[in-house]
Design an enzyme around this catalytic site. Structure first.
Site, PDB file in Angstrom:
ATOM      1  N   SER A   9       0.845  -1.196   0.000  1.00 30.65           N
ATOM      2  CA  SER A   9       0.000   0.000   0.000  1.00 30.65           C
ATOM      3  C   SER A   9       0.883   1.250   0.000  1.00 30.65           C
ATOM      4  O   SER A   9       1.605   1.520   0.966  1.00 30.65           O
ATOM      5  CB  SER A   9      -0.904   0.007   1.230  1.00 30.65           C
ATOM      6  OG  SER A   9      -1.584   1.234   1.278  1.00 30.65           O
ATOM      7  N   HIS A  34      -1.125  -1.076  -4.365  1.00 33.74           N
ATOM      8  CA  HIS A  34      -2.418  -0.736  -3.759  1.00 33.74           C
ATOM      9  C   HIS A  34      -2.403   0.762  -3.448  1.00 33.74           C
ATOM     10  O   HIS A  34      -1.497   1.265  -2.777  1.00 33.74           O
ATOM     11  CB  HIS A  34      -2.629  -1.549  -2.483  1.00 33.74           C
ATOM     12  CG  HIS A  34      -3.960  -1.328  -1.844  1.00 33.74           C
ATOM     13  ND1 HIS A  34      -5.100  -1.974  -2.263  1.00 33.74           N
ATOM     14  CD2 HIS A  34      -4.340  -0.502  -0.826  1.00 33.74           C
ATOM     15  CE1 HIS A  34      -6.130  -1.575  -1.518  1.00 33.74           C
ATOM     16  NE2 HIS A  34      -5.697  -0.676  -0.645  1.00 33.74           N
ATOM     17  N   ASP A  36      -4.480   4.058  -2.068  1.00 31.27           N
ATOM     18  CA  ASP A  36      -5.609   4.470  -1.233  1.00 31.27           C
ATOM     19  C   ASP A  36      -5.970   5.930  -1.456  1.00 31.27           C
ATOM     20  O   ASP A  36      -5.212   6.823  -1.078  1.00 31.27           O
ATOM     21  CB  ASP A  36      -5.234   4.283   0.245  1.00 31.27           C
ATOM     22  CG  ASP A  36      -5.108   2.823   0.616  1.00 31.27           C
ATOM     23  OD1 ASP A  36      -6.071   2.068   0.386  1.00 31.27           O
ATOM     24  OD2 ASP A  36      -4.040   2.434   1.127  1.00 31.27           O
ATOM     25  N   MET A  38      -8.460   8.866  -0.393  1.00 35.11           N
ATOM     26  CA  MET A  38      -9.388   9.223   0.698  1.00 35.11           C
ATOM     27  C   MET A  38      -9.814  10.673   0.552  1.00 35.11           C
ATOM     28  O   MET A  38      -8.980  11.534   0.255  1.00 35.11           O
ATOM     29  CB  MET A  38      -8.682   9.073   2.048  1.00 35.11           C
ATOM     30  CG  MET A  38      -8.099   7.701   2.289  1.00 35.11           C
ATOM     31  SD  MET A  38      -7.244   7.672   3.870  1.00 35.11           S
ATOM     32  CE  MET A  38      -6.519   6.041   3.824  1.00 35.11           C
ATOM     33  N   HIS A  67      -8.030   1.892  -4.542  1.00 37.07           N
ATOM     34  CA  HIS A  67      -9.056   1.717  -3.491  1.00 37.07           C
ATOM     35  C   HIS A  67      -9.643   3.085  -3.174  1.00 37.07           C
ATOM     36  O   HIS A  67      -8.991   3.911  -2.531  1.00 37.07           O
ATOM     37  CB  HIS A  67      -8.363   1.086  -2.266  1.00 37.07           C
ATOM     38  CG  HIS A  67      -9.245   0.908  -1.080  1.00 37.07           C
ATOM     39  ND1 HIS A  67      -8.749   0.593   0.166  1.00 37.07           N
ATOM     40  CD2 HIS A  67     -10.586   0.995  -0.917  1.00 37.07           C
ATOM     41  CE1 HIS A  67      -9.739   0.489   1.037  1.00 37.07           C
ATOM     42  NE2 HIS A  67     -10.868   0.750   0.398  1.00 37.07           N
ATOM     43  N   MET A  69     -11.799   5.452  -1.193  1.00 31.63           N
ATOM     44  CA  MET A  69     -12.541   5.666   0.062  1.00 31.63           C
ATOM     45  C   MET A  69     -13.153   7.052  -0.042  1.00 31.63           C
ATOM     46  O   MET A  69     -12.731   8.002   0.628  1.00 31.63           O
ATOM     47  CB  MET A  69     -11.581   5.532   1.250  1.00 31.63           C
ATOM     48  CG  MET A  69     -11.247   4.079   1.558  1.00 31.63           C
ATOM     49  SD  MET A  69      -9.748   3.894   2.529  1.00 31.63           S
ATOM     50  CE  MET A  69      -8.547   3.865   1.202  1.00 31.63           C
ATOM     51  N   MET A 138     -12.107  -5.160   4.471  1.00 37.14           N
ATOM     52  CA  MET A 138     -11.321  -4.268   5.326  1.00 37.14           C
ATOM     53  C   MET A 138     -11.102  -4.951   6.675  1.00 37.14           C
ATOM     54  O   MET A 138     -12.064  -5.296   7.375  1.00 37.14           O
ATOM     55  CB  MET A 138     -12.047  -2.933   5.537  1.00 37.14           C
ATOM     56  CG  MET A 138     -12.164  -2.075   4.287  1.00 37.14           C
ATOM     57  SD  MET A 138     -10.608  -1.744   3.444  1.00 37.14           S
ATOM     58  CE  MET A 138      -9.647  -0.949   4.732  1.00 37.14           C
ATOM     59  N   GLY A 143      -9.212   4.472   6.565  1.00 39.21           N
ATOM     60  CA  GLY A 143      -8.863   5.860   6.846  1.00 39.21           C
ATOM     61  C   GLY A 143      -7.398   6.060   7.212  1.00 39.21           C
ATOM     62  O   GLY A 143      -6.831   7.104   6.938  1.00 39.21           O
ATOM     63  N   PHE A 144      -6.798   5.029   7.803  1.00 43.98           N
ATOM     64  CA  PHE A 144      -5.424   5.182   8.268  1.00 43.98           C
ATOM     65  C   PHE A 144      -4.648   3.881   8.105  1.00 43.98           C
ATOM     66  O   PHE A 144      -5.220   2.795   8.251  1.00 43.98           O
ATOM     67  CB  PHE A 144      -5.408   5.575   9.753  1.00 43.98           C
ATOM     68  CG  PHE A 144      -6.163   6.838  10.029  1.00 43.98           C
ATOM     69  CD1 PHE A 144      -5.554   8.083   9.889  1.00 43.98           C
ATOM     70  CD2 PHE A 144      -7.509   6.785  10.388  1.00 43.98           C
ATOM     71  CE1 PHE A 144      -6.273   9.250  10.113  1.00 43.98           C
ATOM     72  CE2 PHE A 144      -8.226   7.956  10.619  1.00 43.98           C
ATOM     73  CZ  PHE A 144      -7.611   9.192  10.471  1.00 43.98           C
ATOM     74  N   GLY A 146      -1.383   1.506   9.538  1.00 48.20           N
ATOM     75  CA  GLY A 146      -0.766   1.246  10.836  1.00 48.20           C
ATOM     76  C   GLY A 146      -1.712   0.853  11.962  1.00 48.20           C
ATOM     77  O   GLY A 146      -1.328   0.909  13.129  1.00 48.20           O
ATOM     78  N   ASP A 176      -7.260  -6.058   3.519  1.00 50.52           N
ATOM     79  CA  ASP A 176      -6.628  -4.741   3.607  1.00 50.52           C
ATOM     80  C   ASP A 176      -6.653  -4.208   5.040  1.00 50.52           C
ATOM     81  O   ASP A 176      -7.715  -3.865   5.558  1.00 50.52           O
ATOM     82  CB  ASP A 176      -7.370  -3.781   2.660  1.00 50.52           C
ATOM     83  CG  ASP A 176      -6.684  -2.432   2.549  1.00 50.52           C
ATOM     84  OD1 ASP A 176      -5.565  -2.288   3.070  1.00 50.52           O
ATOM     85  OD2 ASP A 176      -7.284  -1.539   1.913  1.00 50.52           O
ATOM     86  N   GLY A 177      -5.462  -4.133   5.638  1.00 49.40           N
ATOM     87  CA  GLY A 177      -5.322  -3.515   6.951  1.00 49.40           C
ATOM     88  C   GLY A 177      -4.694  -4.430   7.987  1.00 49.40           C
ATOM     89  O   GLY A 177      -5.192  -5.526   8.236  1.00 49.40           O
ATOM     90  N   GLY A 178      -3.570  -3.997   8.542  1.00 50.94           N
ATOM     91  CA  GLY A 178      -2.939  -4.739   9.631  1.00 50.94           C
ATOM     92  C   GLY A 178      -2.347  -6.078   9.233  1.00 50.94           C
ATOM     93  O   GLY A 178      -2.156  -6.954  10.086  1.00 50.94           O
ATOM     94  N   GLY A 198       0.813  -2.183   4.108  1.00 55.48           N
ATOM     95  CA  GLY A 198       1.366  -0.833   4.045  1.00 55.48           C
ATOM     96  C   GLY A 198       2.520  -0.666   4.995  1.00 55.48           C
ATOM     97  O   GLY A 198       3.687  -0.837   4.618  1.00 55.48           O
ATOM     98  N   SER A 199       2.216  -0.370   6.258  1.00 61.75           N
ATOM     99  CA  SER A 199       3.303  -0.083   7.195  1.00 61.75           C
ATOM    100  C   SER A 199       4.238  -1.265   7.391  1.00 61.75           C
ATOM    101  O   SER A 199       5.444  -1.072   7.524  1.00 61.75           O
ATOM    102  CB  SER A 199       2.767   0.407   8.541  1.00 61.75           C
ATOM    103  OG  SER A 199       1.485  -0.067   8.774  1.00 61.75           O
TER     104      SER A 199
HETATM  105  C1  DX5 Z   1      -6.652   1.832   5.180  1.00 66.20           C
HETATM  106  C2  DX5 Z   1      -6.114   1.542   3.805  1.00 66.20           C
HETATM  107  C3  DX5 Z   1      -5.079   0.496   3.774  1.00 66.20           C
HETATM  108  C4  DX5 Z   1      -3.820   0.868   4.519  1.00 66.20           C
HETATM  109  C5  DX5 Z   1      -3.213  -0.400   5.039  1.00 66.20           C
HETATM  110  O1  DX5 Z   1      -7.718   2.712   5.074  1.00 66.20           O
HETATM  111  O2  DX5 Z   1      -7.170   1.121   2.941  1.00 66.20           O
HETATM  112  O3  DX5 Z   1      -4.767   0.125   2.440  1.00 66.20           O
HETATM  113  O4  DX5 Z   1      -2.893   1.549   3.729  1.00 66.20           O
HETATM  114  O5  DX5 Z   1      -2.148  -0.055   5.833  1.00 66.20           O
HETATM  115  P1  DX5 Z   1      -1.526  -1.044   6.916  1.00 66.20           P
HETATM  116  O6  DX5 Z   1      -1.021  -2.241   6.166  1.00 66.20           O
HETATM  117  O7  DX5 Z   1      -0.458  -0.228   7.535  1.00 66.20           O
HETATM  118  O8  DX5 Z   1      -2.629  -1.421   7.885  1.00 66.20           O
HETATM  119 ZN    ZN Z   2      -6.663   0.232   0.981  1.00 64.73          ZN
END
Ligand code: DX5
Ligand code: ZN
Length: 220
Positions: A9, A34, A36, A38, A67, A69, A138, A143-144, A146, A176-178, A198-199
């Site tokens: 991401s 990927h 994002d 927003m 993606h 949002m 999700m 939205g964020f 990490g 997607d996420g964590g 992502g992170s």
């Molecule tokens: C959250 C995003 C994700 C995000 C994932 O709203 O849609 O794609 O970048 O980031 P990590 O992998 O850090 O949870």
């Molecule tokens: Zn995403």
């Protein structure tokens, strides 16, 4: 068995060194970018928009998985097609006429994705699953980057896999996420096809090695 895909991401990249980070992904075992987008309305954060996607597309050599949002995604389908998106994912919660939106995405030559917030049941896709190329579950509230992974995701993956099989659909399941090395294998075993990270990738000391680790875990 189809190979399982890794989608770093870009939200977690270093925006002051975006070209470097894009090229790192080009040279890695990753499969998709990927991206994002927003709007500060659908989610409580603003990431980036069209000029940044245009800059990414200039250097990226892999599938662009965008993606959205945002509210009113229909308004921007043509624009995101022009910007080089290969997959365009809209949120179920942002679409009043989801079937129409999916057809519009495909009519612009892109694959159609639908993202589900953590509180949205996969059963809402029962009547539209054969029209969807990718469902993005999700595993955090959008939205964020990490945030920590929501464990209920495993149950949703299994329910979605069952829905896909019952309908003879070809839909891919994206998480997607964590996502990290602790949950990657379990997510794949539950039925996931694509892992977004992502992170875990960009904040690691060697993003290249981290992507390789995820790719190996996902295909072990
Ligand atoms: C959250 C995003 C994700 C995000 C994932 O709203 O849609 O794609 O970048 O980031 P990590 O992998 O850090 O949870
Ligand atoms: Zn995403």
């Amino acid at each position: 068995m189809n190979s399982k895909l890794i989608a770093p991401s870009v939200l977690a990249a270093d925006f002051a060194n975006l070209q470097r980070d894009i090229e790192m992904v080009n040279n890695s075992d990753a499969d998709w970018f990927h991206i994002d987008v927003m709007d500060g309305v659908f989610v409580p954060n603003i990431s980036f928009g069209m000029p940044v996607l245009q800059a990414i597309n200039k250097h990226a050599k892999k599938t662009l998985d965008v993606h959205l949002m945002i509210v009113n995604p229909d308004k921007y389908i043509a624009t995101f097609a022009d910007l080089g998106s290969d997959i365009l994912t809209v949120h179920f919660e942002a679409c009043t006429h989801l079937h129409r939106t999916l057809q519009a995405i495909k009519s612009h030559g892109m694959q159609a994705g639908v993202a589900l917030n953590p509180h949205t049941s996969v059963s809402v896709l029962e009547d539209v699953i054969t029209d969807i190329d990718v469902v993005c579950i999700m595993s955090v509230n959008p939205g964020f980057g990490g945030q920590s992974f929501i464990e209920n995701t495993y149950k949703k993956i299994k329910q979605l896999k069952d829905l896909i099989i019952r309908n003879n659909a070809l839909t891919k399941i994206e998480i997607d996420g964590g996502v990290n090395d602790k949950n990657a294998k379990q997510l794949i075993d539950a039925g996931a096809d694509v892992l977004v990270a992502g992170s875990y990738v960009f904040k690691s000391s060697s993003p290249l090695n981290t992507i390789k680790t995820l790719k190996n875990l996902a295909n072990s």
